[in-house]
Design an enzyme around this catalytic site. Structure first.
Site, PDB file in Angstrom:
ATOM      1  N   TYR A 134     -12.392  -2.003  -3.937  1.00  0.00           N
ATOM      2  CA  TYR A 134     -12.916  -2.163  -2.568  1.00  0.00           C
ATOM      3  C   TYR A 134     -14.435  -2.018  -2.502  1.00  0.00           C
ATOM      4  O   TYR A 134     -14.971  -1.709  -1.437  1.00  0.00           O
ATOM      5  CB  TYR A 134     -12.250  -1.153  -1.642  1.00  0.00           C
ATOM      6  N   HIS A 172      -2.347  -5.416   1.636  1.00  0.00           N
ATOM      7  CA  HIS A 172      -3.652  -6.071   1.494  1.00  0.00           C
ATOM      8  C   HIS A 172      -3.398  -7.488   1.000  1.00  0.00           C
ATOM      9  O   HIS A 172      -2.496  -7.716   0.200  1.00  0.00           O
ATOM     10  CB  HIS A 172      -4.528  -5.339   0.462  1.00  0.00           C
ATOM     11  N   LYS A 224       0.808  -1.220   0.000  1.00  0.00           N
ATOM     12  CA  LYS A 224       0.000   0.000   0.000  1.00  0.00           C
ATOM     13  C   LYS A 224       0.846   1.278   0.000  1.00  0.00           C
ATOM     14  O   LYS A 224       2.052   1.241   0.264  1.00  0.00           O
ATOM     15  CB  LYS A 224      -0.935  -0.032   1.210  1.00  0.00           C
ATOM     16  N   GLU A 261      -9.712 -10.914  -7.445  1.00  0.00           N
ATOM     17  CA  GLU A 261      -8.763  -9.813  -7.241  1.00  0.00           C
ATOM     18  C   GLU A 261      -7.548  -9.946  -8.161  1.00  0.00           C
ATOM     19  O   GLU A 261      -7.024  -8.938  -8.642  1.00  0.00           O
ATOM     20  CB  GLU A 261      -8.327  -9.760  -5.773  1.00  0.00           C
ATOM     21  N   ASN A 280      -2.169   0.337   6.669  1.00  0.00           N
ATOM     22  CA  ASN A 280      -1.670  -0.919   7.241  1.00  0.00           C
ATOM     23  C   ASN A 280      -0.774  -1.717   6.283  1.00  0.00           C
ATOM     24  O   ASN A 280      -0.650  -2.930   6.404  1.00  0.00           O
ATOM     25  CB  ASN A 280      -2.830  -1.757   7.800  1.00  0.00           C
TER      26      ASN A 280
END
Ligand code: CMP
Length: 139
Positions: free
Chosen positions: A50, A116, A10, A127, A113
């Site tokens: 998302y 993913h 990320k 995905e 965070n």
């Protein structure tokens, strides 16, 4: 069984130059990086990826964040890759992540965070197809 899972490094991690450190954790855990590219998502693309979270209070913040800097999208392959990747990542909230996990070592907050990872075989397939064609995945 040998599985494939989608991983995203990320913006908080690419900004801090942590791509290699995170990839080293995957490889040490026996996950092979069989496809990888650095891209910058638009907010719309992040929103589509998302979409399952669109009713959540953090959705807009999540899409802003995911489009704020480059991400590295990758396909990880290995024995039980989906569960193994989730172990290596640690809990979503870094405050709850186990010692030695990516999120314990690198994540800044529950939103920022660092990584993913797909949560199940069906989501992994969807995905992976969101970002990669079969020709781009070299096992
Ligand atoms: P990820 O595994 O990418 O899936 C959805 C993401 O939403 C999650 O990691 C977090 O980065 C983010 N997220 C989950 N809960 C919150 C929250 N309470 N506040 C902000 N972001 C969140």
């Amino acid at each position: 069984a040998i599985e494939r899972t989608l991983s995203i490094i990320k913006p908080d991690a690419t900004r801090r130059n942590l791509t290699g450190a995170i990839n080293a954790k995957f490889e040490a855990a026996g996950l092979r990086i069989v496809a990888q590219k650095r891209i910058k998502l638009t907010k719309e693309q992040a929103g589509k990826f998302y979409e399952v979270h669109k009713e959540r209070p953090f959705y807009d913040e999540l899409c802003e964040f995911m489009s704020s800097a480059p991400v590295v999208v990758q396909v990880l392959e290995g024995e039980n890759a989906i569960a193994r990747n989730r172990e290596v990542m640690g809990a979503t909230n870094p405050a709850e992540a186990a010692e030695g996990t990516i999120r314990k070592e690198f994540a800044l907050s529950i939103g920022e965070n660092s990584v993913h990872g797909s949560d199940a075989p069906e989501t992994a397939a969807a995905e992976i197809a969101f970002f990669f064609s079969q020709l781009e995945i070299v096992g």
